[in-house]
Design a protein around this motif. Sequence first.
Motif, PDB file in Angstrom:
ATOM      1  N   UNK A 122       0.831  -1.209   0.000  1.00  0.00           N
ATOM      2  CA  UNK A 122       0.000   0.000   0.000  1.00  0.00           C
ATOM      3  C   UNK A 122       0.865   1.258   0.000  1.00  0.00           C
ATOM      4  N   UNK A 123       1.995   1.207   0.714  1.00  0.00           N
ATOM      5  CA  UNK A 123       2.892   2.372   0.771  1.00  0.00           C
ATOM      6  C   UNK A 123       3.515   2.642  -0.583  1.00  0.00           C
ATOM      7  N   UNK A 124       4.166   1.616  -1.163  1.00  0.00           N
ATOM      8  CA  UNK A 124       4.853   1.840  -2.445  1.00  0.00           C
ATOM      9  C   UNK A 124       3.869   2.066  -3.582  1.00  0.00           C
ATOM     10  N   UNK A 125       2.615   1.647  -3.391  1.00  0.00           N
ATOM     11  CA  UNK A 125       1.596   1.900  -4.401  1.00  0.00           C
ATOM     12  C   UNK A 125       0.882   3.222  -4.208  1.00  0.00           C
ATOM     13  N   UNK A 126       1.191   3.929  -3.117  1.00  0.00           N
ATOM     14  CA  UNK A 126       0.574   5.230  -2.858  1.00  0.00           C
ATOM     15  C   UNK A 126      -0.897   5.148  -2.506  1.00  0.00           C
ATOM     16  N   UNK A 127      -1.356   3.990  -1.991  1.00  0.00           N
ATOM     17  CA  UNK A 127      -2.767   3.795  -1.659  1.00  0.00           C
ATOM     18  C   UNK A 127      -3.006   4.213  -0.208  1.00  0.00           C
ATOM     19  N   UNK A 132       8.634  -1.547   9.384  1.00  0.00           N
ATOM     20  CA  UNK A 132       9.620  -0.713   8.699  1.00  0.00           C
ATOM     21  C   UNK A 132      10.590  -1.562   7.879  1.00  0.00           C
ATOM     22  N   UNK A 133      11.001  -2.694   8.445  1.00  0.00           N
ATOM     23  CA  UNK A 133      11.973  -3.542   7.733  1.00  0.00           C
ATOM     24  C   UNK A 133      11.345  -4.249   6.546  1.00  0.00           C
ATOM     25  N   UNK A 134      10.085  -4.625   6.667  1.00  0.00           N
ATOM     26  CA  UNK A 134       9.408  -5.260   5.532  1.00  0.00           C
ATOM     27  C   UNK A 134       9.281  -4.267   4.380  1.00  0.00           C
ATOM     28  N   UNK A 171       3.887   5.675  16.251  1.00  0.00           N
ATOM     29  CA  UNK A 171       3.702   7.015  15.688  1.00  0.00           C
ATOM     30  C   UNK A 171       4.822   7.343  14.702  1.00  0.00           C
ATOM     31  N   UNK A 172       6.060   7.021  15.087  1.00  0.00           N
ATOM     32  CA  UNK A 172       7.212   7.248  14.204  1.00  0.00           C
ATOM     33  C   UNK A 172       7.049   6.448  12.922  1.00  0.00           C
ATOM     34  N   UNK A 173       6.638   5.195  13.067  1.00  0.00           N
ATOM     35  CA  UNK A 173       6.445   4.311  11.913  1.00  0.00           C
ATOM     36  C   UNK A 173       5.361   4.858  10.989  1.00  0.00           C
ATOM     37  N   UNK A 174       4.225   5.234  11.550  1.00  0.00           N
ATOM     38  CA  UNK A 174       3.109   5.735  10.743  1.00  0.00           C
ATOM     39  C   UNK A 174       3.495   6.998   9.978  1.00  0.00           C
ATOM     40  N   UNK A 175       4.244   7.875  10.633  1.00  0.00           N
ATOM     41  CA  UNK A 175       4.669   9.125   9.985  1.00  0.00           C
ATOM     42  C   UNK A 175       5.562   8.829   8.783  1.00  0.00           C
ATOM     43  N   UNK A 176       6.481   7.886   8.951  1.00  0.00           N
ATOM     44  CA  UNK A 176       7.399   7.529   7.857  1.00  0.00           C
ATOM     45  C   UNK A 176       6.629   6.892   6.690  1.00  0.00           C
ATOM     46  N   UNK A 177       5.697   6.011   7.009  1.00  0.00           N
ATOM     47  CA  UNK A 177       4.925   5.326   5.973  1.00  0.00           C
ATOM     48  C   UNK A 177       4.065   6.301   5.180  1.00  0.00           C
TER      49      UNK A 177
END
Length: 339
Positions: free
Chosen positions: A221-226, A248-250, A325-331
């Motif tokens: 979903x992240x790399x697809x911009x969804x 994050x690692x995946x 929260x850090x993870x969500x912001x980066x994604x």
Amino acid sequence: MKVKPAEIPSILKSLSPNIRAVLVFGRDEGLARERADIISKQVAPDLSDPFQVAKPSTAEIKDTPSLLLDEVSAISMMGGRRLVRVDGAGNETTPAAKLVLESEMGDGLLVMTGGDLKGTSSLRKLLEGAKNGLAIPCYEDSTQDLMGLIHTMLSEVGLGATQDAVSYLVENLGSDRMVSRGEIEKLIIYKGTGTGQVTLADAEACVGDTAALGINQIAEAVTGGDLVRLEKLMERARTSGENAIAILRTLQNRVMRLHLARGFMDQGMSVGEAVGKLRPPVFFSEKPRFQQELSRWPTKKLERALEILMEAELDCKTTGNPADVICARALLSIAKAAR
């Protein structure tokens, strides 16, 4: 002694009789337990044998540091070398382990498992610096580790696997060795021993509902911009207690595969040729989506995405701020860039 990855297979096959204590530690606690069991069985084939195996608790060891040395020095009632096994060991075990390493009493073997012990851990430093001790690190399975585990477990029961099936399993198994073993064992039961090739359909039928698949869906979903799908998947991940570092690692792994394929394209290859060179290969049903994503991710954007992910992981480990929260912001940042 500090053990290098290349030395681990020979240790698992045959431990030197001069070794009195072994510490197996790392983020992958399933792999740590598996390796500790393999080493332990070199001394005591039956780990449940109360006459040859002692299993003192960390609380007992902390209260009585001499307990480990007493157990290692004791003579087995049935003969043979005695095994002392301590799971969940930490720095509180250091004084007791030091007594074992400094003494020559008895010929027992002390095997300890620990979690993600840092380089500053007193127990880890003790074993790494001892000539008669070993410190064996266990980190999350790499792609090659997973492929090796899949082929080994299937071949042991007379099974093979198609390339698509192996690719699917590598993409969707978790990073914990014990979890991966459990999923492959479930697949073996489903397929039956000695009955030919495991197909992609077999793999999807057994491993399609794992947590790892959910994390992979987040990465897609992240790399697809969804953004809409990402928000739903992240909410599901929060309620199920998914680890932010694992997410994050995946995603980092997926971005690195895109970056590698993009590098092939920058050398003059077509999209199809670039994707075809990836190992493990992108399985058939995934190729259209993967190729489409390559068109929206130039090399510089992928490099920036990797920087964001590495910074986020470091922040999760060092700042004390909420990791989710850090993870969500980066994604969200990367997903927006994909759009």
